[in-house]
Motif scaffolding. Structure first.
Motif, mmCIF file in Angstrom:
data_model
loop_
_atom_site.group_PDB
_atom_site.id
_atom_site.type_symbol
_atom_site.label_atom_id
_atom_site.label_comp_id
_atom_site.label_asym_id
_atom_site.label_seq_id
_atom_site.Cartn_x
_atom_site.Cartn_y
_atom_site.Cartn_z
ATOM 1 N N ASP A 116 6.173 -4.487 12.976
ATOM 2 C CA ASP A 116 5.570 -3.250 12.491
ATOM 3 C C ASP A 116 4.371 -2.798 13.333
ATOM 4 O OD1 ASP A 116 3.561 -2.474 9.523
ATOM 5 O OD2 ASP A 116 4.415 -1.153 11.043
ATOM 6 N N ARG A 117 3.262 -3.536 13.298
ATOM 7 C CA ARG A 117 2.041 -3.051 13.918
ATOM 8 C C ARG A 117 1.614 -3.901 15.104
ATOM 9 N NH1 ARG A 117 -1.561 -2.199 8.674
ATOM 10 N NH2 ARG A 117 -0.431 -0.456 7.664
ATOM 11 N N GLU B 18 0.788 -1.238 0.000
ATOM 12 C CA GLU B 18 0.000 0.000 0.000
ATOM 13 C C GLU B 18 0.814 1.280 0.000
ATOM 14 O OE1 GLU B 18 0.845 -0.930 4.292
ATOM 15 O OE2 GLU B 18 0.166 -2.097 2.564
ATOM 16 N N ASP C 65 6.145 8.580 8.009
ATOM 17 C CA ASP C 65 7.003 7.599 7.341
ATOM 18 C C ASP C 65 8.403 8.144 7.025
ATOM 19 O OD1 ASP C 65 4.564 5.744 5.314
ATOM 20 O OD2 ASP C 65 5.034 5.714 7.446
HETATM 21 O O1 AHR Z 1 2.452 0.387 9.783
HETATM 22 C C1 AHR Z 1 3.162 1.392 9.199
HETATM 23 C C2 AHR Z 1 2.302 2.069 8.176
HETATM 24 O O2 AHR Z 1 1.852 1.151 7.223
HETATM 25 C C3 AHR Z 1 3.001 3.170 7.415
HETATM 26 O O3 AHR Z 1 2.991 4.370 8.087
HETATM 27 C C4 AHR Z 1 2.177 3.204 6.173
HETATM 28 O O4 AHR Z 1 2.779 3.854 5.109
HETATM 29 C C5 AHR Z 1 1.988 1.737 5.928
HETATM 30 O O5 AHR Z 1 0.895 1.491 5.174
#
Ligand code: AHR
Length: 300
Positions: A89-90, A11, A229
């Motif tokens: 990452d998340r 994305e 970012d």
């Molecule tokens: O999880 C990070 C985010 O995921 C970033 O900020 C974004 O660009 C990506 O889609």
């Protein structure tokens, strides 16, 4: 190590850098990498999980989560199957006993940093009160949820400018085309009332800048814009002054993630539940020359 990597999708520039980090590091470290592009759909991530749980060759599963919930069952199955799971990452809403460790950004802190940057930009623009628009990332993503929360909870910290978030809308899948339409609609709905825009990543901030410029206003002058970012594209707009600040989110997480997975396979315990990523901030005020020099040193 044979790693099943469940990526969100493709994305953004940030996501491409994150994917490259995993592919390139696997090559240099001699790791077998099985890559799954989830097309930003949680159901695809569940399918991928079950696929890797069934795969006898896979001993490590790495997840970059599209959403925050709905992973408990597959995490339990992976654990029962003896697979090491690392979240990258998340953050997700799951008990940390269901995975080895999480390595990723403090998105709430990023939201706080975004608020401080917006405060300074509006102060420098001579504002004492200001209306802010938020063009958000996918509503399921912890990155969007937490940046929104962090920015909102820090608004009162700005003593120089009374900031109000006038409106906030999420772009599904972080789609910049939809982000631009959202901004165009806000520019009509709140004509002449918008002082600042927070784009949840560089693509959404740039989409907002394009909509602002197309409306006859000037981004960086009539409307202050911040992004998240700090990709090469973000730097381009910092350098031309249309993007006032870019809060870094570090995509180069593969070396840490693979190290953690190797530790897990070697039976290392007592690991941290969360290792926040090392990240910075960049400002148009640093000037084009300095920003060009920094950009030349960056991998993404
Ligand atoms: O999880 C990070 C985010 O995921 C970033 O900020 C974004 O660009 C990506 O889609």
């Amino acid at each position: 190590m044979t790693v099943g990597f469940i990526q969100t999708g493709s994305e953004s520039g940030w996501r491409a850098a994150n994917t490259s980090s995993f592919k390139e590091t696997a090559t240099t470290d001699g790791i077998t990498l099985k890559f799954y592009d989830s097309q930003n759909k949680i159901e695809n991530q569940i399918t991928a999980f079950n696929q890797y749980i069934q795969d006898p060759a896979v001993n490590v599963i790495v997840l970059a989560a599209v959403g925050t919930t709905g992973y408990d069952d597959v995490l339990k199955s992976a654990k029962a199957a003896g697979k090491v799971v690392v979240i990258e990452d998340r953050r997700i809403e799951a008990d940390s006993s269901l995975y080895y460790t999480y390595i990723g950004s403090d998105f709430i802190k990023e939201g706080h940093e975004g608020e401080a940057a917006m405060c300074d930009l509006l102060k420098a623009a001579g504002k004492t009160t200001a209306n802010i628009i938020e063009v958000g990332g996918d509503q399921a993503a912890s990155a969007a949820i937490d940046r929104h929360k962090g920015f909102g909870e820090a608004l009162a910290n700005c003593s120089a400018v009374k900031m109000t978030v006038l409106d906030y809308q999420n772009a599904p899948g972080w789609d910049p085309v939809q982000g631009k339409s959202i901004m165009e609609a806000f520019l009509k709905k709140y004509a002449g009332k918008i002082d600042g825009v927070m784009g949840h990543n560089d693509e959404l901030a740039i989409a907002a800048i394009q909509a602002i410029d197309a409306s006859g206003l000037k981004a960086g002058k009539d409307v202050q814009v911040i992004g998240f970012d700090a990709t090469a594209d973000g730097f381009k707009y910092l350098i031309n002054g249309e993007l006032g600040a870019d809060i870094e989110c570090n995509p180069l997480l593969a070396p840490q993630v693979y190290k953690a997975a190797l530790d897990a396979l070697n039976g290392v315990t007592g690991q941290q539940a969360w290792t926040p990523s090392q990240e910075g901030q960049f400002f148009a005020a640093q000037g084009a020359t300095a920003l060009q020099a920094i950009l030349a040193t960056r991998k993404y």
